[in-house]
Design a protein around this motif. Structure first.
Motif, PDB file in Angstrom:
ATOM      1  N   ALA A 109       0.859  -1.184   0.000  1.00 14.06           N
ATOM      2  CA  ALA A 109       0.000   0.000   0.000  1.00 14.06           C
ATOM      3  C   ALA A 109       0.891   1.229   0.000  1.00 14.06           C
ATOM      4  O   ALA A 109       1.848   1.315   0.782  1.00 14.06           O
ATOM      5  CB  ALA A 109      -0.931   0.004   1.208  1.00 14.06           C
ATOM      6  N   LEU A 110       0.605   2.165  -0.891  1.00 14.65           N
ATOM      7  CA  LEU A 110       1.392   3.384  -0.991  1.00 14.65           C
ATOM      8  C   LEU A 110       0.991   4.326   0.131  1.00 14.65           C
ATOM      9  O   LEU A 110      -0.140   4.827   0.171  1.00 14.65           O
ATOM     10  CB  LEU A 110       1.160   4.049  -2.349  1.00 14.65           C
ATOM     11  CG  LEU A 110       2.125   5.163  -2.746  1.00 14.65           C
ATOM     12  CD1 LEU A 110       3.535   4.624  -2.908  1.00 14.65           C
ATOM     13  CD2 LEU A 110       1.667   5.812  -4.051  1.00 14.65           C
ATOM     14  N   GLU A 111       1.912   4.541   1.065  1.00 13.11           N
ATOM     15  CA  GLU A 111       1.615   5.399   2.205  1.00 13.11           C
ATOM     16  C   GLU A 111       1.599   6.872   1.783  1.00 13.11           C
ATOM     17  O   GLU A 111       2.058   7.234   0.696  1.00 13.11           O
ATOM     18  CB  GLU A 111       2.651   5.182   3.298  1.00 13.11           C
ATOM     19  CG  GLU A 111       2.652   3.763   3.844  1.00 13.11           C
ATOM     20  CD  GLU A 111       3.723   3.559   4.898  1.00 13.11           C
ATOM     21  OE1 GLU A 111       4.573   4.472   5.054  1.00 13.11           O
ATOM     22  OE2 GLU A 111       3.721   2.516   5.555  1.00 13.11           O
ATOM     23  N   ALA A 112       1.062   7.706   2.668  1.00 10.25           N
ATOM     24  CA  ALA A 112       0.925   9.130   2.356  1.00 10.25           C
ATOM     25  C   ALA A 112       2.281   9.756   2.065  1.00 10.25           C
ATOM     26  O   ALA A 112       2.431  10.539   1.112  1.00 10.25           O
ATOM     27  CB  ALA A 112       0.232   9.850   3.509  1.00 10.25           C
ATOM     28  N   VAL A 120       2.576  17.151 -10.596  1.00  9.30           N
ATOM     29  CA  VAL A 120       2.413  16.753  -9.195  1.00  9.30           C
ATOM     30  C   VAL A 120       0.952  16.455  -8.897  1.00  9.30           C
ATOM     31  O   VAL A 120       0.614  15.416  -8.279  1.00  9.30           O
ATOM     32  CB  VAL A 120       2.960  17.846  -8.257  1.00  9.30           C
ATOM     33  CG1 VAL A 120       2.582  17.549  -6.808  1.00  9.30           C
ATOM     34  CG2 VAL A 120       4.476  17.961  -8.389  1.00  9.30           C
ATOM     35  N   VAL A 121       0.072  17.343  -9.329  1.00 10.03           N
ATOM     36  CA  VAL A 121      -1.358  17.158  -9.066  1.00 10.03           C
ATOM     37  C   VAL A 121      -1.875  15.896  -9.754  1.00 10.03           C
ATOM     38  O   VAL A 121      -2.610  15.092  -9.159  1.00 10.03           O
ATOM     39  CB  VAL A 121      -2.147  18.392  -9.532  1.00 10.03           C
ATOM     40  CG1 VAL A 121      -3.648  18.147  -9.436  1.00 10.03           C
ATOM     41  CG2 VAL A 121      -1.763  19.604  -8.700  1.00 10.03           C
ATOM     42  N   TYR A 122      -1.465  15.684 -11.015  1.00  4.12           N
ATOM     43  CA  TYR A 122      -1.921  14.507 -11.756  1.00  4.12           C
ATOM     44  C   TYR A 122      -1.434  13.219 -11.092  1.00  4.12           C
ATOM     45  O   TYR A 122      -2.202  12.263 -10.925  1.00  4.12           O
ATOM     46  CB  TYR A 122      -1.432  14.580 -13.193  1.00  4.12           C
ATOM     47  CG  TYR A 122      -1.675  13.298 -13.963  1.00  4.12           C
ATOM     48  CD1 TYR A 122      -2.927  13.048 -14.532  1.00  4.12           C
ATOM     49  CD2 TYR A 122      -0.685  12.341 -14.111  1.00  4.12           C
ATOM     50  CE1 TYR A 122      -3.165  11.876 -15.225  1.00  4.12           C
ATOM     51  CE2 TYR A 122      -0.918  11.163 -14.793  1.00  4.12           C
ATOM     52  CZ  TYR A 122      -2.154  10.934 -15.352  1.00  4.12           C
ATOM     53  OH  TYR A 122      -2.380   9.768 -16.031  1.00  4.12           O
ATOM     54  N   THR A 123      -0.148  13.163 -10.743  1.00  2.00           N
ATOM     55  CA  THR A 123       0.400  11.955 -10.129  1.00  2.00           C
ATOM     56  C   THR A 123      -0.267  11.672  -8.793  1.00  2.00           C
ATOM     57  O   THR A 123      -0.589  10.519  -8.477  1.00  2.00           O
ATOM     58  CB  THR A 123       1.919  12.109  -9.936  1.00  2.00           C
ATOM     59  OG1 THR A 123       2.530  12.418 -11.193  1.00  2.00           O
ATOM     60  CG2 THR A 123       2.530  10.838  -9.381  1.00  2.00           C
ATOM     61  N   PHE A 124      -0.482  12.714  -7.996  1.00  2.00           N
ATOM     62  CA  PHE A 124      -1.137  12.524  -6.702  1.00  2.00           C
ATOM     63  C   PHE A 124      -2.548  11.964  -6.889  1.00  2.00           C
ATOM     64  O   PHE A 124      -2.948  11.019  -6.201  1.00  2.00           O
ATOM     65  CB  PHE A 124      -1.192  13.850  -5.939  1.00  2.00           C
ATOM     66  CG  PHE A 124      -1.789  13.745  -4.565  1.00  2.00           C
ATOM     67  CD1 PHE A 124      -0.978  13.473  -3.472  1.00  2.00           C
ATOM     68  CD2 PHE A 124      -3.150  13.911  -4.361  1.00  2.00           C
ATOM     69  CE1 PHE A 124      -1.514  13.370  -2.196  1.00  2.00           C
ATOM     70  CE2 PHE A 124      -3.706  13.814  -3.094  1.00  2.00           C
ATOM     71  CZ  PHE A 124      -2.886  13.536  -2.008  1.00  2.00           C
ATOM     72  N   ALA A 125      -3.300  12.555  -7.832  1.00  2.00           N
ATOM     73  CA  ALA A 125      -4.671  12.088  -8.053  1.00  2.00           C
ATOM     74  C   ALA A 125      -4.703  10.692  -8.656  1.00  2.00           C
ATOM     75  O   ALA A 125      -5.585   9.883  -8.321  1.00  2.00           O
ATOM     76  CB  ALA A 125      -5.414  13.068  -8.960  1.00  2.00           C
ATOM     77  N   ALA A 126      -3.752  10.374  -9.543  1.00  2.72           N
ATOM     78  CA  ALA A 126      -3.768   9.079 -10.227  1.00  2.72           C
ATOM     79  C   ALA A 126      -3.376   7.933  -9.313  1.00  2.72           C
ATOM     80  O   ALA A 126      -3.910   6.828  -9.433  1.00  2.72           O
ATOM     81  CB  ALA A 126      -2.848   9.121 -11.441  1.00  2.72           C
ATOM     82  N   TYR A 127      -2.442   8.165  -8.380  1.00  3.38           N
ATOM     83  CA  TYR A 127      -1.930   7.074  -7.540  1.00  3.38           C
ATOM     84  C   TYR A 127      -2.371   7.190  -6.091  1.00  3.38           C
ATOM     85  O   TYR A 127      -1.816   6.529  -5.218  1.00  3.38           O
ATOM     86  CB  TYR A 127      -0.403   7.024  -7.622  1.00  3.38           C
ATOM     87  CG  TYR A 127       0.068   6.487  -8.950  1.00  3.38           C
ATOM     88  CD1 TYR A 127       0.229   5.129  -9.144  1.00  3.38           C
ATOM     89  CD2 TYR A 127       0.327   7.344 -10.024  1.00  3.38           C
ATOM     90  CE1 TYR A 127       0.646   4.623 -10.361  1.00  3.38           C
ATOM     91  CE2 TYR A 127       0.730   6.847 -11.252  1.00  3.38           C
ATOM     92  CZ  TYR A 127       0.891   5.486 -11.414  1.00  3.38           C
ATOM     93  OH  TYR A 127       1.284   4.989 -12.617  1.00  3.38           O
ATOM     94  N   TYR A 128      -3.367   7.993  -5.842  1.00  3.81           N
ATOM     95  CA  TYR A 128      -3.912   8.105  -4.491  1.00  3.81           C
ATOM     96  C   TYR A 128      -4.484   6.755  -4.055  1.00  3.81           C
ATOM     97  O   TYR A 128      -5.168   6.075  -4.805  1.00  3.81           O
ATOM     98  CB  TYR A 128      -4.992   9.182  -4.466  1.00  3.81           C
ATOM     99  CG  TYR A 128      -5.679   9.336  -3.131  1.00  3.81           C
ATOM    100  CD1 TYR A 128      -5.095  10.092  -2.116  1.00  3.81           C
ATOM    101  CD2 TYR A 128      -6.888   8.711  -2.888  1.00  3.81           C
ATOM    102  CE1 TYR A 128      -5.723  10.238  -0.891  1.00  3.81           C
ATOM    103  CE2 TYR A 128      -7.523   8.854  -1.666  1.00  3.81           C
ATOM    104  CZ  TYR A 128      -6.937   9.611  -0.671  1.00  3.81           C
ATOM    105  OH  TYR A 128      -7.561   9.747   0.535  1.00  3.81           O
ATOM    106  N   ASP A 129      -4.178   6.374  -2.827  1.00  5.06           N
ATOM    107  CA  ASP A 129      -4.681   5.122  -2.255  1.00  5.06           C
ATOM    108  C   ASP A 129      -4.315   3.920  -3.120  1.00  5.06           C
ATOM    109  O   ASP A 129      -5.127   3.016  -3.340  1.00  5.06           O
ATOM    110  CB  ASP A 129      -6.195   5.196  -2.051  1.00  5.06           C
ATOM    111  CG  ASP A 129      -6.722   4.067  -1.157  1.00  5.06           C
ATOM    112  OD1 ASP A 129      -5.943   3.565  -0.329  1.00  5.06           O
ATOM    113  OD2 ASP A 129      -7.895   3.698  -1.306  1.00  5.06           O
ATOM    114  N   PHE A 130      -3.084   3.892  -3.628  1.00  2.00           N
ATOM    115  CA  PHE A 130      -2.612   2.757  -4.434  1.00  2.00           C
ATOM    116  C   PHE A 130      -2.432   1.548  -3.535  1.00  2.00           C
ATOM    117  O   PHE A 130      -1.785   1.607  -2.492  1.00  2.00           O
ATOM    118  CB  PHE A 130      -1.289   3.103  -5.115  1.00  2.00           C
ATOM    119  CG  PHE A 130      -0.734   1.979  -5.958  1.00  2.00           C
ATOM    120  CD1 PHE A 130      -0.997   1.942  -7.316  1.00  2.00           C
ATOM    121  CD2 PHE A 130       0.026   0.973  -5.394  1.00  2.00           C
ATOM    122  CE1 PHE A 130      -0.492   0.909  -8.104  1.00  2.00           C
ATOM    123  CE2 PHE A 130       0.533  -0.060  -6.175  1.00  2.00           C
ATOM    124  CZ  PHE A 130       0.275  -0.093  -7.533  1.00  2.00           C
TER     125      PHE A 130
END
Length: 578
Positions: free
Chosen positions: A238-241, A316-326
Motif C-alpha cells: 500500500a502506498l503510504e501518504a 504533481v497534481v496529476y500523479t497525486f490524483a492518479a496514484y492516491y490510495d494505491f
C-alpha cells in the motif's frame, strides 16, 4: 444475457444525440455552400432532427447491447444495424479493468473493460454497470480464468502420467515454489497502522468486506460454480501518504506539458497578459508591443520559467490524483491493484503474462534512496500512458524494491559488467559534436538577429565530460543462470530483469562508428507491448567478442529454460515469476 445499467441509455442518448447534432449542422453548412437549394438557415431545423435521431440510435444501442457469463466464455452482443457477437474465451482474458470517473462514482456506476492477451485495444467495454455488478463480473471472470488455467495444467499432468503418483522430488519442488510465492507476497508488505500483521485480511476491489457465508449481492446472470467474489486476495503493498507525496514531487509526467499547451491555446490572450504582468517587475515590457529587446528577453525567460513551474505543478497534481490510495494485492495467479482519487481504477496484472520487471529511479529518487517497480506484460496494457508497462510499486525504499524484485523473479543479486572504456571515449566525442552544433546554431541566429556574444553558448562544452561519464557509469549488464539483467539510463535509470524463457530474440546491432571501434549493442526483445517511452532493453557498446558471447549464452540458456519448463509442465510443476 444481461443489459447495462438503465442510466447507460441516457448516456448513449446524449452521446449519439450531440454527435448527430454536430454532424447534421456541419453537413447542412457544407451542402449550403455547394447547392443553392440548401440554405444555412436550415441549420436550426437540421440540428434538432439530428439530436432526436442520434438520441433514438443511442437508446436502441442500449437495448441491443447484451453481455453474459458462460462456463467457457464471456459473451458480448451489440450493434443496431449490423449485429456483432463476440465470445471471449477465459484463457485469452488478460485483465478485467474497472474505471470510475467523478460523476460515475457519484452515481454508483463503473466502466468494465475486458483486455485480451495480444490485443491492441480493449476487446469489450461495458458502459455502464453498477458498482456491485462490476465487482461481480471482475471476480467471476478472474475465478473462471484461473479455473481454465488449472484444468489445462491438470490435463498436462494426466497426459504425463495417467496412473503414476508424483515423485517426492516433484512434491518438494512444488512446496518450494509455494514457499517462494508466499515469500513474494509478504516481502514487500508494510502493514498499515490498523493491520494486525504482514498479511492483511482479504480485500474486495470495491472496499467492501464479506464473509464466506455471506450471499452474493443481487447480480444478474448468476452462474453456479465458482465463488463470485473470486480468489481470496492477499495484501502485498500500500502506498503510504509519505511515499505518495515523494512520488508526486520526484516524478514528472510529459502529459502535463501537453495539458499546459492546451490550456495556453484555449486562453491565449489571457495567458499572454498574465506573462507580461509577471515579467514587468523584472524589467519586462509594460505592454505587449512596446519595449526594448532586453525587456522582451526578460519576458521570454519569465515565460519559460512559468511554463516549467506550471507543468511541474500539473504533473504533481496529476500523479497525486492518479496514484492516491494505491494498493497492490495477490488473487490467485494475478496481481490486483487499485488506485485513483477522482477517477478510480481497479485492474489486474496476470503473472503468467509478465515478460520482465524493471526497477526505475530518477536522480532525485536515487538521492533519497527510493525506487519504483514496473512490470512489462504481453498484449495490451490498460494504462494507456504506458502501453504494456504497468506500475506494481510506484515508489518505495530501494532496499524493499530490490528484495521484492529478487523474490519475485528468483534472480540472484546481479554483479554488473560495464562497457569498455572505448565506449566512454565514444560518448565524449558524441556529446562534443552536440555541443558544437549548439554553438553553430547560436552563431546562425546571431547573423539574423540582434543577439550578441553568441560565443557564450560555448559554455555547453563544460557539460560534455560529466554527461559522457554519467551515461557510461549507468550502463551495465549481468548474465545470470536463469535471467539476463540490463541496466541503462541516467535521468531515468532502468534495471530490467528478463527470464531467458521470455526472450523472443537477441539481435546484435553495429553502427558505422561502432564497427570502427570494435563495439556492438545487443537488443533483447520479449513478447511485451511497447510504448514511446519504453523501448526494448539494450546492452549498449560492449566489445564485439563479449556481445557474441552474451548472444550465444543467451541462446543456449533460452533453449535450456524452455526444455526445463516443458518437463515441469509434464510433471505438473508450474514455473513462473512467483
Amino acid at each position: 444475457m444481461n443489459r447495462l445499467h438503465p442510466l447507460s441509455a441516457a448516456a448513449y442518448a446524449l452521446q449519439y444525440g450531440f454527435l448527430w447534432l454536430s454532424v447534421a449542422s456541419i453537413l447542412t453548412l457544407l451542402l449550403g455552400g455547394i447547392f443553392d437549394a440548401i440554405e444555412s438557415a436550415w441549420v436550426p431545423i437540421a440540428a434538432p432532427v439530428g439530436l432526436v435521431v442520434g438520441a433514438a440510435y443511442g437508446i436502441a444501442y442500449y437495448y441491443r447491447f447484451e453481455y453474459g457469463i458462460t462456463p467457457d466464455t464471456f459473451d458480448v452482443a451489440s450493434g443496431v444495424l449490423a449485429r456483432r457477437s463476440r465470445e471471449i474465451p477465459y484463457e485469452r482474458i488478460q485483465n478485467v479493468d474497472v474505471r470510475q470517473g467523478v460523476f460515475q462514482r457519484l452515481l454508483g456506476l463503473a466502466v468494465v473493460s475486458i483486455e485480451t492477451a495480444g490485443g491492441g485495444s480493449t476487446e469489450a467495454a461495458l458502459n455502464f454497470v453498477s458498482e456491485s455488478e462490476a465487482t461481480r463480473l471482475q471476480h467471476q471472470i478472474r475465478t473462471r480464468t484461473a479455473e481454465v488455467k488449472d484444468r489445462r495444467r491438470g490435463r498436462g499432468r494426466s497426459d504425463a502420467s495417467a496412473t503414476d503418483e508424483r515423485s517426492p522430488a516433484t512434491d518438494e519442488a512444488s512446496s518450494d515454489a509455494e514457499a517462494e510465492r508466499t515469500n513474494a507476497a509478504t516481502d514487500l508488505d508494510e502493514p498499515a497502522p490498523d493491520a494486525d500483521g504482514p498479511t492483511a485480511e482479504p480485500e474486495s476491489t470495491d472496499d467492501t468486506t464479506t464473509s464466506d457465508s455471506e450471499p452474493v449481492s443481487a447480480g444478474r446472470d448468476r452462474v453456479a460454480g465458482p465463488d463470485p467474489r473470486g480468489p481470496r486476495r492477499q495484501h502485498l503493498f500500500a502506498l503510504e501518504a509519505r511515499e505518495l507525496l515523494l512520488y508526486s514531487f520526484t516524478s514528472f509526467r510529459p502529459a502535463a506539458v501537453a495539458a499546459l499547451l492546451g490550456l495556453f491555446f484555449l486562453a491565449t490572450d489571457l495567458a499572454i497578459e498574465l506573462l507580461v504582468s509577471a515579467a514587468r517587475p523584472f524589467g519586462g515590457p509594460a505592454t505587449l508591443g512596446e519595449g526594448s529587446t532586453a525587456s522582451y528577453g526578460i519576458l521570454t525567460v519569465v515565460s519559460i520559467v512559468n511554463g516549467v513551474v506550471s507543468a511541474y505543478v500539473l504533473s504533481v497534481v496529476y500523479t497525486f490524483a492518479a496514484y492516491y490510495d494505491f494498493r497492490l494485492g495477490r488473487a490467485g495467479g494475478d496481481f490486483v491493484y487499485e488506485r485513483g482519487l477522482l477517477q478510480r481504477y481497479s485492474g489486474s496484472i496476470p503473472v503468467e503474462k509478465v515478460q520482465s520487471v524493471t526497477v526505475t529511479a530518477n536522480p532525485l529518487q536515487r538521492l533519497i534512496g527510493y525506487a519504483g517497480l514496473w512490470v512489462e506484460t504481453a498484449g495490451y496494457g490498460p494504462e494507456s500512458d504506458s502501453g504494456g508497462s504497468q506500475s506494481a510499486v510506484p515508489l518505495a525504499e530501494q532496499g524493499r524494491v530490490h528484495r521484492f524484485t529478487e523474490t519475485l523473479t528468483g534472480v540472484e543479486s546481479p554483479r554488473f559488467r560495464s562497457p569498455p572504456t572505448t565506449a566512454l571515449r565514444r560518448y565524449l566525442a558524441r556529446y562534443a559534436i552536440v555541443a558544437t552544433l549548439v554553438v553553430a546554431a547560436a552563431f546562425a541566429v546571431a547573423q539574423f538577429t540582434a543577439l550578441e556574444r553568441w560565443y557564450a553558448a560555448a559554455v555547453v562544452f563544460v557539460a560534455v565530460p560529466p554527461a559522457a561519464f554519467l551515461k557510461y557509469v549507468n550502463l551495465g549488464y549481468y548474465v545470470g543462470e536463469d535471467h539476463l539483467v540490463v541496466r541503462r539510463g541516467f535521468w531515468k535509470r532502468r534495471t530490467t530483469v528478463i527470464p531467458y524463457y521470455r526472450i523472443q530474440t537477441v539481435s546484435t546491432r553495429r553502427s558505422i562508428f561502432q564497427r570502427r571501434l570494435g563495439l556492438a549493442s545487443l537488443v533483447v526483445d520479449t513478447a511485451s507491448s511497447r510504448s514511446f517511452y519504453w523501448t526494448s532493453p539494450t546492452i549498449y557498446d560492449v566489445d564485439l567478442e563479449d556481445a557474441r558471447d552474451v548472444h550465444g549464452t543467451g541462446r543456449k540458456r533460452l533453449q535450456t529454460a524452455l526444455r526445463e519448463r516443458a518437463r515441469a509442465d509434464d510433471s505438473g510443476l508450474t514455473i513462473d515469476f512467483t
